[in-house]
Design a protein around this motif. Structure first.
Motif, PDB file in Angstrom:
ATOM      1  N   HIS A  58      62.087  58.180  34.397  1.00  0.00           N
ATOM      2  CA  HIS A  58      61.420  57.133  33.935  1.00  0.00           C
ATOM      3  C   HIS A  58      60.328  57.900  32.861  1.00  0.00           C
ATOM      4  O   HIS A  58      59.629  58.485  33.297  1.00  0.00           O
ATOM      5  CB  HIS A  58      60.692  56.315  35.060  1.00  0.00           C
ATOM      6  CG  HIS A  58      59.881  55.075  34.468  1.00  0.00           C
ATOM      7  ND1 HIS A  58      60.795  53.861  34.442  1.00  0.00           N
ATOM      8  CD2 HIS A  58      58.707  54.647  34.107  1.00  0.00           C
ATOM      9  CE1 HIS A  58      59.848  52.773  34.002  1.00  0.00           C
ATOM     10  NE2 HIS A  58      58.664  53.561  33.598  1.00  0.00           N
ATOM     11  N   SER A  60      57.306  57.331  30.138  1.00  0.00           N
ATOM     12  CA  SER A  60      56.453  56.392  29.500  1.00  0.00           C
ATOM     13  C   SER A  60      55.413  56.960  28.441  1.00  0.00           C
ATOM     14  O   SER A  60      54.813  58.042  28.713  1.00  0.00           O
ATOM     15  CB  SER A  60      55.542  55.819  30.673  1.00  0.00           C
ATOM     16  OG  SER A  60      54.688  54.881  30.135  1.00  0.00           O
ATOM     17  N   ASP A 147      62.823  58.680  39.131  1.00  0.00           N
ATOM     18  CA  ASP A 147      63.013  57.229  39.806  1.00  0.00           C
ATOM     19  C   ASP A 147      64.338  56.869  39.945  1.00  0.00           C
ATOM     20  O   ASP A 147      64.691  56.021  39.385  1.00  0.00           O
ATOM     21  CB  ASP A 147      62.125  56.269  38.768  1.00  0.00           C
ATOM     22  CG  ASP A 147      62.039  54.988  39.361  1.00  0.00           C
ATOM     23  OD1 ASP A 147      62.194  54.467  40.522  1.00  0.00           O
ATOM     24  OD2 ASP A 147      61.767  53.860  38.516  1.00  0.00           O
ATOM     25  N   GLU A 151      62.674  51.766  40.439  1.00  0.00           N
ATOM     26  CA  GLU A 151      61.747  50.944  41.218  1.00  0.00           C
ATOM     27  C   GLU A 151      60.563  50.704  39.900  1.00  0.00           C
ATOM     28  O   GLU A 151      60.226  49.530  40.164  1.00  0.00           O
ATOM     29  CB  GLU A 151      61.036  51.631  42.324  1.00  0.00           C
ATOM     30  CG  GLU A 151      61.893  51.691  43.540  1.00  0.00           C
ATOM     31  CD  GLU A 151      62.606  50.516  44.162  1.00  0.00           C
ATOM     32  OE1 GLU A 151      61.304  49.465  44.057  1.00  0.00           O
ATOM     33  OE2 GLU A 151      63.567  50.271  44.525  1.00  0.00           O
ATOM     34  N   GLN A 152      60.229  51.438  38.933  1.00  0.00           N
ATOM     35  CA  GLN A 152      59.292  51.246  38.074  1.00  0.00           C
ATOM     36  C   GLN A 152      60.074  50.386  37.031  1.00  0.00           C
ATOM     37  O   GLN A 152      58.845  49.568  36.299  1.00  0.00           O
ATOM     38  CB  GLN A 152      58.835  52.364  37.164  1.00  0.00           C
ATOM     39  CG  GLN A 152      58.108  53.246  38.262  1.00  0.00           C
ATOM     40  CD  GLN A 152      57.677  54.632  37.608  1.00  0.00           C
ATOM     41  OE1 GLN A 152      56.694  54.537  36.733  1.00  0.00           O
ATOM     42  NE2 GLN A 152      58.234  55.848  38.278  1.00  0.00           N
TER      43      GLN A 152
END
Length: 162
Positions: A58, A60, A147, A151-152
């Motif tokens: 994940h 970001s 991840d 989940e994120q």
């Protein structure tokens, strides 16, 4: 003739997986967080994408805006500066099928871009190159973590009305 057009399918080797990347489909999400509006564009095509574990990282990226209007939102002039950078970054991060675009959020003086990544080293090295060579119009930072179960991303997919 058809063989020339479509080519011969290669046999998969042991422990190899063939992944068909989904065509991006966008939905707009809007909500308030800490009293400020958040506007997001979500790639809803990933909701049912499998195998999710292939893209287990994940990523970001958060970009800080300079020129703002009310509620922490960027001015048109600021968007004219930041949006082309975001579009180019999206293209580069996804290059070679290494990542899938998940969401772009605008909230509280920031733009957040999120991808699901296959090889984290490739994405990290590219972002570090951009920073090292000052190829960004605004300051930004990134965070990447594994991840496996996505989940994120779960909350975003729960917002999609079916």
């Amino acid at each position: 003739m058809l063989k020339k057009l479509f080519g011969k399918k290669e046999e998969l080797k042991e422990n190899e997986v063939r992944v068909v990347l989904p065509e991006e489909e966008y939905g707009v999400l809007e909500w308030k967080e800490e009293g400020l509006p958040c506007v997001a564009v979500l790639n809803s095509a990933l909701k049912d994408f499998e195998p999710k574990k292939i893209f287990s990282w994940h990523l970001s990226v958060i970009i800080d805006f300079d020129d703002l209007i009310e509620n922490g939102m960027p001015s048109k002039e600021e968007r004219d500066i930041v949006d082309p950078f975001c579009d180019k970054l999206d293209e580069e991060i996804k290059a070679g099928g290494n990542a899938l675009f998940l969401i772009r959020e605008t909230w509280n003086k920031t733009r957040r871009l999120v991808w699901r990544v296959y090889d984290p080293d490739i994405a990290h090295e590219h972002l570090q190159y951009i920073v090292d060579h000052h190829r960004h119009p605004r300051p930004f930072d990134w965070h990447m973590e594994q991840d496996m179960e996505w989940e994120q991303a779960k909350w975003y997919f729960e917002q999609i009305k079916t």
